[in-house]
Motif scaffolding. Structure first.
Motif: not given
Ligand SMILES: Nc1ncnc2c1ncn2[C@@H]1O[C@H](COP(=O)(O)OP(=O)(O)OP(=O)(O)O)[C@@H](O)[C@H]1O
Ligand SMILES: [Mg+2]
Length: 229
Positions: A1-4, A64-70
């Motif tokens: 779900m999250y990958q940091l 998050f779910d494959g989308r780069d929030l930044g």
């Protein structure tokens, strides 16, 4: 779900750079229950803020779910924040002039939910949290534990994927703390949400599946628990 991935967050305070997060890599799976623990001023709230898309990292990626929030545009990020992330705070942050029901309804305003539907969902969620008989009370007429339950209802009413809580029991006595933690745990289990709780309280952190210790802007995941549930 999250990958940091190697997440850094630096704040520039008049030429003085504060390295709030300094190379955090962390995975959070769907339906995980993660506690984030660590001394004051070590980046816990900063990390939660990035997980919720309230701010962007200085470098690195919060996926998050494959989308780069930044990398998301402001509009997309605001939309994701409204639908996917529920926030709970130490100081409840309820609007003092609105009733419990109205505070919960307010979370649905960004969506195309009609007034009657907003009211129905708010009352249903308050009921789920044992507050059916407090719907018309103002926050000032409620105990700390009840106010926090209203705040949890406000976070949950939009059915978020992730619940992000920053010291949710910090202003509560021990009995109420235990009640709120038990409630969060029940919601985590019943609703299948991903639960992330920032806490300095070890008895709260102990309930989590994993504990991420944050110190000097870096994270180490201390234990993987196999609780009998
Ligand atoms: N908006 C900001 N501008 C400048 N510095 C900031 C900002 N937000 C946080 N910081 C700094 O970043 C560091 C980490 O802050 P953060 O609030 O994440 O710590 P914390 O672990 O949540 O602390 P606490 O346990 O006291 O809540 C601190 O040194 C803080 O002063
Ligand atoms: Mg904090």
């Amino acid at each position: 779900m999250y990958q940091l991935i190697d997440v850094r967050k630096y704040f520039d305070r008049g030429g003085n750079v504060v390295r709030a997060l300094d190379g955090v890599s962390l995975a959070i799976g769907e339906n995980d229950f993660l506690a984030i623990q660590g001394p004051t001023g070590q980046g816990k709230t900063t990390l939660l803020t990035l997980l919720g898309g309230l701010d962007r990292p200085s470098s690195g990626q919060v996926i998050f779910d494959g989308r780069d929030l930044g990398a998301l545009g402001e509009g997309d990020l605001a939309e994701l924040r409204a639908e996917a992330f529920g926030f709970v705070f130490q100081t409840f942050n309820l609007i003092p002039t609105l009733t419990a029901k109205e505070n919960v309804e307010a979370a649905l305003v960004p969506f195309r939910t009609g007034k009657a539907e907003r009211t129905r969902k708010a009352l249903e969620t308050l009921d789920e949290l044992g507050l059916a008989d407090r719907a018309t009370h103002l926050p000032g007429e409620l105990s700390g534990g009840q106010q926090q339950r209203v705040a949890i209802a406000r976070a949950l009413v939009k059915d978020p994927k992730v619940l992000l809580a920053d010291e949710p029991t910090g202003n509560l006595d021990e009995d109420t703390r235990d009640e709120i933690v038990a409630l969060l745990e029940r919601l985590w289990r019943d609703r299948g949400i991903t639960l992330v709780i920032v806490t300095h309280d070890s008895s709260v952190a102990r309930r989590a599946q994993r504990i991420a210790i944050i110190k000097g802007g870096r994270v180490s995941v201390r234990k993987e628990q196999a609780l009998a549930r």
